[in-house]
Each structure stands twice: as structure tokens, then as C-alpha cells.
Design a protein around this motif. Structure first.
Motif, mmCIF file in Angstrom:
data_model
loop_
_atom_site.group_PDB
_atom_site.id
_atom_site.type_symbol
_atom_site.label_atom_id
_atom_site.label_comp_id
_atom_site.label_asym_id
_atom_site.label_seq_id
_atom_site.Cartn_x
_atom_site.Cartn_y
_atom_site.Cartn_z
ATOM 1 N N ARG A 1 34.296 60.705 33.396
ATOM 2 C CA ARG A 1 35.425 60.855 32.275
ATOM 3 C C ARG A 1 34.686 59.983 31.488
ATOM 4 N NH1 ARG A 1 40.367 63.029 34.020
ATOM 5 N NH2 ARG A 1 41.157 60.954 35.085
ATOM 6 N N GLY A 2 34.928 58.726 31.332
ATOM 7 C CA GLY A 2 34.371 57.650 30.811
ATOM 8 C C GLY A 2 34.312 56.235 31.159
ATOM 9 N N TYR A 3 33.936 55.324 30.243
ATOM 10 C CA TYR A 3 33.885 54.141 30.101
ATOM 11 C C TYR A 3 34.623 52.548 29.546
ATOM 12 C CZ TYR A 3 29.513 55.887 32.497
ATOM 13 O OH TYR A 3 28.336 56.671 32.679
ATOM 14 N N THR A 4 35.718 52.894 30.362
ATOM 15 C CA THR A 4 36.779 51.617 30.131
ATOM 16 C C THR A 4 36.803 50.277 29.818
ATOM 17 O OG1 THR A 4 37.976 52.209 31.889
ATOM 18 C CG2 THR A 4 38.603 53.605 30.514
ATOM 19 N N GLU B 1 28.373 62.998 34.361
ATOM 20 C CA GLU B 1 29.095 63.307 33.365
ATOM 21 C C GLU B 1 29.381 64.818 32.566
ATOM 22 O OE1 GLU B 1 28.073 58.945 31.528
ATOM 23 O OE2 GLU B 1 26.384 60.707 30.528
#
Length: 158
Positions: free
Chosen positions: A58-61, A52
Motif C-alpha cells: 500500500r505504500g512506503y513509509t 502495488e
């Protein structure tokens, strides 16, 4: 503790396995990931934290079906700004919630944007927001033989 080198995108086999499991199901618990990659949960947590921090993750969507929320029409809009209007068109693009992704591209058009709208009337209203600053060309999506996916994760050879 050995630091992994992410600045050159060098991922080891364990990092790759963690990423593959998270790509398949971002809600996989650290305990389950640890079991699958045969490491301790603290080790897996540390690897995820480093991935991370390095910007690899970059993220969790959340993936929502546009049809299920009343937006059955998916369109690609190619946008060619008028001279001097490139930045203004970018501002308009960012301000439209119907536009879910947009890329600046090479070629005759400068932007290609994907949008989800309720119907043709909503599509027309969206396109009209660009009328003073650009010409547009739109294509309705009939089906998607390849849905949005992440690129393959590869281990760097060392």
C-alpha cells in the motif's frame, strides 16, 4: 506472462521473499532484491508493480521517533461518543494531527486512538476537543514491549 493471483491473497515464495526484504528495509533497491531472490531486476520490478496494483503493497513509509521531534508523551485514548455524535467524533479525530492512528472498535467505547503529545497540558487540550461530543478515557504509554510491526507474510499452499 503468467499473472499472479492477488485477489485471493495467493502469494508465491518469491513474492513472500520480496515482501520480507521490503518489510525489513523499504529502501532496498530493485537490483539488491533481484540478487536476493535470484531473479532479474525487470522481473522483480514487475512483481513489485503487481503487488502495488493489487493493494498488497500500500505504500512506503518513514518511521520517525516522536520523542526526537518533541513529542515524548504517547497516549491511548478511548472515546465513547454521545448519542448521535459518532460521525462528528470521527471528523474531530481525523482533524487532530496528534492522533497518529485510530480504530473503531466493539465494546463500550467506539474508538481507540493513539496520540503523541508534548506534555500533559497538550494532552488535556486534545481531550478537551471531544468534550462536547464524547467521553474519553486515556492511558499513558510507559513502554512498548512490541513496537508496531507488520503481520507475518505467508505463502499460500497450492
Amino acid at each position: 506472462m503468467k499473472r499472479l493471483r492477488y485477489e485471493n491473497h495467493d502469494l508465491d515464495r518469491v513474492d513472500t521473499m520480496i515482501l520480507e526484504h521490503l518489510i525489513a528495509d523499504a529502501r532496498t533497491t530493485v537490483a539488491e532484491l533481484a540478487r536476493r531472490v535470484r531473479l532479474s531486476p525487470p522481473s522483480v520490478s514487475e512483481r513489485i508493480r503487481r503487488l502495488e496494483e493489487a493493494g498488497v503493497i500500500r505504500g512506503y513509509t518513514l518511521d520517525v521517533d516522536p520523542v526526537a521531534i518533541g513529542l515524548p508523551l504517547t497516549v491511548w485514548i478511548r472515546i465513547r461518543p454521545l448519542p448521535g455524535a459518532l460521525n462528528r467524533v470521527a471528523e474531530i479525530l481525523r482533524a487532530q494531527p496528534e492522533i497518529v492512528e485510530c480504530d473503531r472498535i466493539t465494546g463500550d467505547d467506539c474508538y481507540v486512538a493513539r496520540a503523541h503529545v508534548a506534555d500533559v497540558v497538550a494532552l488535556e487540550a486534545l481531550i478537551d476537543r471531544f468534550a462536547d461530543f464524547a467521553s474519553t478515557n486515556s492511558s499513558v504509554v510507559q513502554s512498548s514491549p512490541v513496537v508496531r510491526r507488520l503481520p507475518p507474510v505467508a505463502v499460500a499452499e497450492r
